[in-house]
Design an enzyme around this catalytic site. Sequence first.
Site, PDB file in Angstrom:
ATOM      1  N   CYS A 138       0.828  -1.205   0.000  1.00 18.08           N
ATOM      2  CA  CYS A 138       0.000   0.000   0.000  1.00 18.08           C
ATOM      3  C   CYS A 138       0.864   1.258   0.000  1.00 18.08           C
ATOM      4  CB  CYS A 138      -0.921  -0.011   1.217  1.00 18.08           C
ATOM      5  SG  CYS A 138      -1.921   1.470   1.341  1.00 18.08           S
ATOM      6  N   CYS A 141      -0.525   4.170   2.145  1.00 21.16           N
ATOM      7  CA  CYS A 141      -0.333   4.008   3.589  1.00 21.16           C
ATOM      8  C   CYS A 141       1.142   4.189   3.977  1.00 21.16           C
ATOM      9  CB  CYS A 141      -0.753   2.615   4.063  1.00 21.16           C
ATOM     10  SG  CYS A 141      -2.158   1.920   3.218  1.00 21.16           S
ATOM     11  N   ASP A 142       2.057   3.640   3.171  1.00 16.37           N
ATOM     12  CA  ASP A 142       3.447   3.525   3.632  1.00 16.37           C
ATOM     13  C   ASP A 142       4.460   4.373   2.861  1.00 16.37           C
ATOM     14  OD1 ASP A 142       2.554   1.650   5.455  1.00 16.37           O
ATOM     15  OD2 ASP A 142       2.816  -0.012   4.054  1.00 16.37           O
TER      16      ASP A 142
END
Length: 315
Positions: A138, A141-142
């Site tokens: 992701c 997200c990261d």
Amino acid sequence: MSSNETKEYDIVIIGGGPAGLAAGLYASRGNMKTIILEKLLTGGQLNNTAEVENYPGMDHVTGPEIGEEMTKQTKRFGCEIVTNCNISKVELSGKDKVVESDKGIFKSKVVIIATGSEYRKLNVPGEKEYNARGVSYCAVCDGAFFKEKELVVVGGGDSAVEEGTFLTKFATKVTIVHRRDAFRAEKIIQDRAFKNPKINVVWDTVVPEIKGNGNGVTSVILKNVKTNESKEFSCDGVFIYVGLDPNTQLFKGQLKMDNSGKIITNEKMETNIPGVYAAGDVRETPLKQAVTAASDGSLAATMAIGYIGALHDKE
Ligand code: NAP
């Protein structure tokens, strides 16, 4: 609600991504007592999508923003939503459907399955060990954890090429490793990547191993599938986008599926069991986008309302 309390609904929707949320919107707006049971948070794959530019009428929005707006709109019509709900069993064959979960037992006339899909794993050494310590599925997200770092992205579809391009906002260099000599991603997505000076592509190559120092990823092994030559390639993180697997484990043995486990429906989103519908990425469909998932969900709910109306007429 306790885990063994039984509650009755007209329509139970399993999954709160764009398909489930659209189904919830149409069902509750159609005066059906409706609940969405979501394993994590609502939004589904939208939560993993940096920028959505092909949802008609919505430009320059992020995936999570669309997910949040869809959730608000669905709730506005009275649809209940339960998040972090783990479903252990579903009984779909009877006239009354039963869904058992850690948040209670739900009985309904209709079940709409919108459980979507999840990112496929590479299944190579180091992948599990360094998950969330350099290995990610992701970028939204990261990605921000990799400012000024060097990244490898594995895959050649829309996700790999699009999210690889997004990662250049943070990383100094992104190397996309693809097992063939051509991407399957849409041309507009490819063109953007090819023009990006931070992106480098390694063709005809797979990643048979991810290596680290115990704390995080330090390199990957790159194996050229044409020459069989292998070499070690330094990087700080690996983003894996090698396709999606449908979340259909719960329904195996009850619903007809294709060879890859996707639920087979007709054009009305009906499965092989009356009163059970499937919508979005979980079903066998040629286009997997937020807009087609939302379309599937609204169609499934509309068909479900008609089905429940016909049941009442018979009573
Ligand atoms: P995908 O289209 O199935 O692509 C998966 C990619 O991973 C392919 O290039 C495949 O190679 C490669 N691959 C598969 N298994 C592999 C392995 N074991 N090792 C190395 N490479 C492997 O998956 P996706 O990109 O996640 O997209 C899923 C769906 O979502 C698609 O329908 C896509 O159109 C849609 N999507 C759309 C957008 C958008 O519209 N902007 C964005 C994201 C996703 P081959 O090409 O050789 O098969």
